[in-house]
Design a protein around this motif. Structure first.
Motif, PDB file in Angstrom:
ATOM      1  N   THR A  75       0.961  -1.211  -0.089  1.00 42.41           N
ATOM      2  CA  THR A  75      -0.088   0.086  -0.076  1.00 42.41           C
ATOM      3  C   THR A  75       0.856   1.461   0.179  1.00 42.41           C
ATOM      4  OG1 THR A  75      -1.483  -1.263   1.444  1.00 42.41           O
ATOM      5  CG2 THR A  75      -1.959   1.024   0.946  1.00 42.41           C
ATOM      6  N   TRP A  76       2.084   1.266   0.638  1.00 42.05           N
ATOM      7  CA  TRP A  76       3.003   2.464   0.883  1.00 42.05           C
ATOM      8  C   TRP A  76       3.336   2.750  -0.290  1.00 42.05           C
ATOM      9  CZ3 TRP A  76       7.939   3.635  -0.127  1.00 42.05           C
ATOM     10  CH2 TRP A  76       8.587   4.784   0.600  1.00 42.05           C
ATOM     11  N   SER A  77       3.664   1.991  -1.131  1.00 39.92           N
ATOM     12  CA  SER A  77       4.543   2.161  -2.337  1.00 39.92           C
ATOM     13  C   SER A  77       3.553   2.505  -3.282  1.00 39.92           C
ATOM     14  CB  SER A  77       5.497   1.250  -2.897  1.00 39.92           C
ATOM     15  OG  SER A  77       4.599  -0.016  -2.697  1.00 39.92           O
ATOM     16  N   LYS A  78       2.236   1.659  -3.399  1.00 39.85           N
ATOM     17  CA  LYS A  78       1.334   2.109  -4.419  1.00 39.85           C
ATOM     18  C   LYS A  78       0.779   3.603  -4.113  1.00 39.85           C
ATOM     19  CE  LYS A  78      -0.733  -2.406  -5.213  1.00 39.85           C
ATOM     20  NZ  LYS A  78      -1.204  -3.356  -4.141  1.00 39.85           N
ATOM     21  N   LEU A  79       0.511   4.007  -2.907  1.00 39.38           N
ATOM     22  CA  LEU A  79       0.147   5.575  -2.610  1.00 39.38           C
ATOM     23  C   LEU A  79       1.272   6.571  -3.076  1.00 39.38           C
ATOM     24  CD1 LEU A  79      -1.287   5.068   1.022  1.00 39.38           C
ATOM     25  CD2 LEU A  79      -2.557   5.587  -1.237  1.00 39.38           C
ATOM     26  N   LEU A  80       2.506   5.945  -2.721  1.00 42.06           N
ATOM     27  CA  LEU A  80       3.593   6.931  -3.109  1.00 42.06           C
ATOM     28  C   LEU A  80       3.737   6.847  -4.776  1.00 42.06           C
ATOM     29  CD1 LEU A  80       6.169   8.284  -2.460  1.00 42.06           C
ATOM     30  CD2 LEU A  80       7.397   6.313  -2.751  1.00 42.06           C
ATOM     31  N   GLY A  81       3.449   5.866  -5.599  1.00 42.51           N
ATOM     32  CA  GLY A  81       3.414   5.752  -6.900  1.00 42.51           C
ATOM     33  C   GLY A  81       2.298   6.864  -7.424  1.00 42.51           C
ATOM     34  N   ILE A  86       0.903  12.168  -9.541  1.00 44.64           N
ATOM     35  CA  ILE A  86       0.123  13.694  -9.139  1.00 44.64           C
ATOM     36  C   ILE A  86       1.244  14.689  -9.223  1.00 44.64           C
ATOM     37  CG2 ILE A  86      -1.050  15.025  -7.604  1.00 44.64           C
ATOM     38  CD1 ILE A  86      -2.747  12.481  -6.905  1.00 44.64           C
ATOM     39  N   PHE A  87       2.400  14.589  -8.854  1.00 46.51           N
ATOM     40  CA  PHE A  87       3.503  15.536  -8.703  1.00 46.51           C
ATOM     41  C   PHE A  87       3.826  15.813 -10.054  1.00 46.51           C
ATOM     42  CE2 PHE A  87       6.545  17.831  -6.916  1.00 46.51           C
ATOM     43  CZ  PHE A  87       8.058  17.476  -7.200  1.00 46.51           C
ATOM     44  N   ALA A  94       2.059  23.541 -13.787  1.00 42.75           N
ATOM     45  CA  ALA A  94       2.832  24.767 -13.360  1.00 42.75           C
ATOM     46  C   ALA A  94       3.560  25.521 -14.693  1.00 42.75           C
ATOM     47  CB  ALA A  94       3.998  24.255 -12.258  1.00 42.75           C
ATOM     48  N   PHE A  95       4.054  24.624 -15.565  1.00 50.05           N
ATOM     49  CA  PHE A  95       4.818  24.970 -16.892  1.00 50.05           C
ATOM     50  C   PHE A  95       3.837  25.741 -17.658  1.00 50.05           C
ATOM     51  CE2 PHE A  95       8.859  24.246 -17.168  1.00 50.05           C
ATOM     52  CZ  PHE A  95       9.344  22.777 -16.807  1.00 50.05           C
ATOM     53  N   ALA A 133      -6.609  21.019  -6.706  1.00 45.04           N
ATOM     54  CA  ALA A 133      -7.191  20.038  -6.216  1.00 45.04           C
ATOM     55  C   ALA A 133      -6.321  18.786  -6.276  1.00 45.04           C
ATOM     56  CB  ALA A 133      -8.337  19.819  -7.361  1.00 45.04           C
ATOM     57  N   LEU A 134      -5.413  18.768  -7.254  1.00 42.17           N
ATOM     58  CA  LEU A 134      -4.297  17.694  -7.621  1.00 42.17           C
ATOM     59  C   LEU A 134      -3.534  17.771  -5.835  1.00 42.17           C
ATOM     60  CD1 LEU A 134      -3.266  17.993 -11.030  1.00 42.17           C
ATOM     61  CD2 LEU A 134      -4.417  16.213 -10.068  1.00 42.17           C
ATOM     62  N   GLY A 135      -3.203  18.779  -5.652  1.00 38.63           N
ATOM     63  CA  GLY A 135      -2.152  19.015  -4.372  1.00 38.63           C
ATOM     64  C   GLY A 135      -2.963  18.465  -3.118  1.00 38.63           C
ATOM     65  N   ILE A 136      -4.148  18.638  -3.181  1.00 35.39           N
ATOM     66  CA  ILE A 136      -4.984  18.164  -1.838  1.00 35.39           C
ATOM     67  C   ILE A 136      -5.229  16.434  -2.095  1.00 35.39           C
ATOM     68  CG2 ILE A 136      -7.307  18.293  -0.875  1.00 35.39           C
ATOM     69  CD1 ILE A 136      -7.643  20.899  -1.560  1.00 35.39           C
ATOM     70  N   VAL A 137      -5.148  16.022  -3.162  1.00 36.41           N
ATOM     71  CA  VAL A 137      -5.233  14.768  -3.462  1.00 36.41           C
ATOM     72  C   VAL A 137      -3.948  14.151  -3.017  1.00 36.41           C
ATOM     73  CG1 VAL A 137      -5.424  12.874  -5.315  1.00 36.41           C
ATOM     74  CG2 VAL A 137      -7.016  14.880  -5.297  1.00 36.41           C
ATOM     75  N   ALA A 138      -2.815  14.661  -3.283  1.00 36.16           N
ATOM     76  CA  ALA A 138      -1.360  14.321  -2.869  1.00 36.16           C
ATOM     77  C   ALA A 138      -1.270  14.099  -1.645  1.00 36.16           C
ATOM     78  CB  ALA A 138      -0.363  15.058  -3.740  1.00 36.16           C
ATOM     79  N   LEU A 139      -1.781  15.247  -0.836  1.00 38.72           N
ATOM     80  CA  LEU A 139      -1.800  15.283   0.403  1.00 38.72           C
ATOM     81  C   LEU A 139      -2.584  14.124   1.244  1.00 38.72           C
ATOM     82  CD1 LEU A 139      -2.326  18.922   1.566  1.00 38.72           C
ATOM     83  CD2 LEU A 139      -0.381  17.683   2.101  1.00 38.72           C
ATOM     84  N   LEU A 140      -3.680  13.909   0.586  1.00 42.74           N
ATOM     85  CA  LEU A 140      -4.595  12.716   1.314  1.00 42.74           C
ATOM     86  C   LEU A 140      -3.847  11.385   1.184  1.00 42.74           C
ATOM     87  CD1 LEU A 140      -8.078  13.858   0.073  1.00 42.74           C
ATOM     88  CD2 LEU A 140      -7.056  14.042   2.445  1.00 42.74           C
ATOM     89  N   LEU A 141      -3.308  11.298  -0.076  1.00 44.49           N
ATOM     90  CA  LEU A 141      -2.440   9.925  -0.240  1.00 44.49           C
ATOM     91  C   LEU A 141      -1.073   9.909   0.581  1.00 44.49           C
ATOM     92  CD1 LEU A 141      -1.890  10.140  -4.371  1.00 44.49           C
ATOM     93  CD2 LEU A 141      -3.554   8.277  -3.017  1.00 44.49           C
TER      94      LEU A 141
END
Ligand code: HEM
Length: 145
Positions: A75-81, A86-87, A94-95, A133-141
């Protein structure tokens, strides 16, 4: 440092979206032009945050016993992936955001209301909201890691 990079990036975009942009919208052209200049100045902070999050993220990833070279088996590595995907998406936006801002800050677009500038003004708000919105999803992950 990792979380600090995230706070500067997301915090700055949220401030622009929820506070500065609505006020500038109500105050007229001079305020809008000032907001574009401030947003351009913030681009440098976005890139500083991107590098801070990336370098500290990779370091923490490499030092974490749960990390096995690009094997997303727990789970840890899937969430990280997913967070890394998202990053990358946030960097893409940003570009686009930086490119549109630099166009809108050129005299041509600033003075007149050419079609491209009108489209870019609209897109800027969209890109800001999508990035938040993407940043908030990344925070939740991250909270799930
Ligand atoms: C916008 C994107 C990102 C956000 C919002 C984010 C957010 C966070 C947050 C808030 C934490 C702290 C979690 C905690 O202490 O419980 C964290 C930890 C972490 N992040 Fe990120 N991060 C992002 C991108 C990345 C990237 C690109 C990488 C890797 C290349 C990464 C790797 C890590 C690692 C390895 C940890 C430590 C997890 C652990 O202690 O188990 N992050 N991230």
């Amino acid at each position: 440092m990792h979380v600090f990079g995230v706070i500067v990036w997301l915090g700055g975009l949220m401030f622009q979206s929820a506070i500065a942009a609505p006020v500038a919208q109500a105050e007229g052209e001079i305020a809008k032009a000032a907001l574009r200049k401030m947003s351009s100045r913030f681009i440098g902070f976005i890139w500083m945050s991107v590098w801070t999050v990336a370098v500290t993220g990779v370091l923490m990833m490499l030092l974490n016993p749960q990390f096995e070279w690009f094997r997303y088996h727990n789970t840890w590595s899937k969430l990280l992936g997913f967070k890394q995907l998202i990053f990358l998406l946030m960097i893409f936006y940003a570009f686009g955001y930086a490119r549109m801002l630099s166009y809108l800050n050129t005299p041509v677009s600033n003075g007149g209301f050419d079609e491209k500038a009108v489209l870019y003004r609209h897109r800027l708000n969209q890109f800001r909201k999508i990035s938040i919105a993407l940043g908030i999803v990344a925070l939740l992950l991250a909270a799930g890691m």
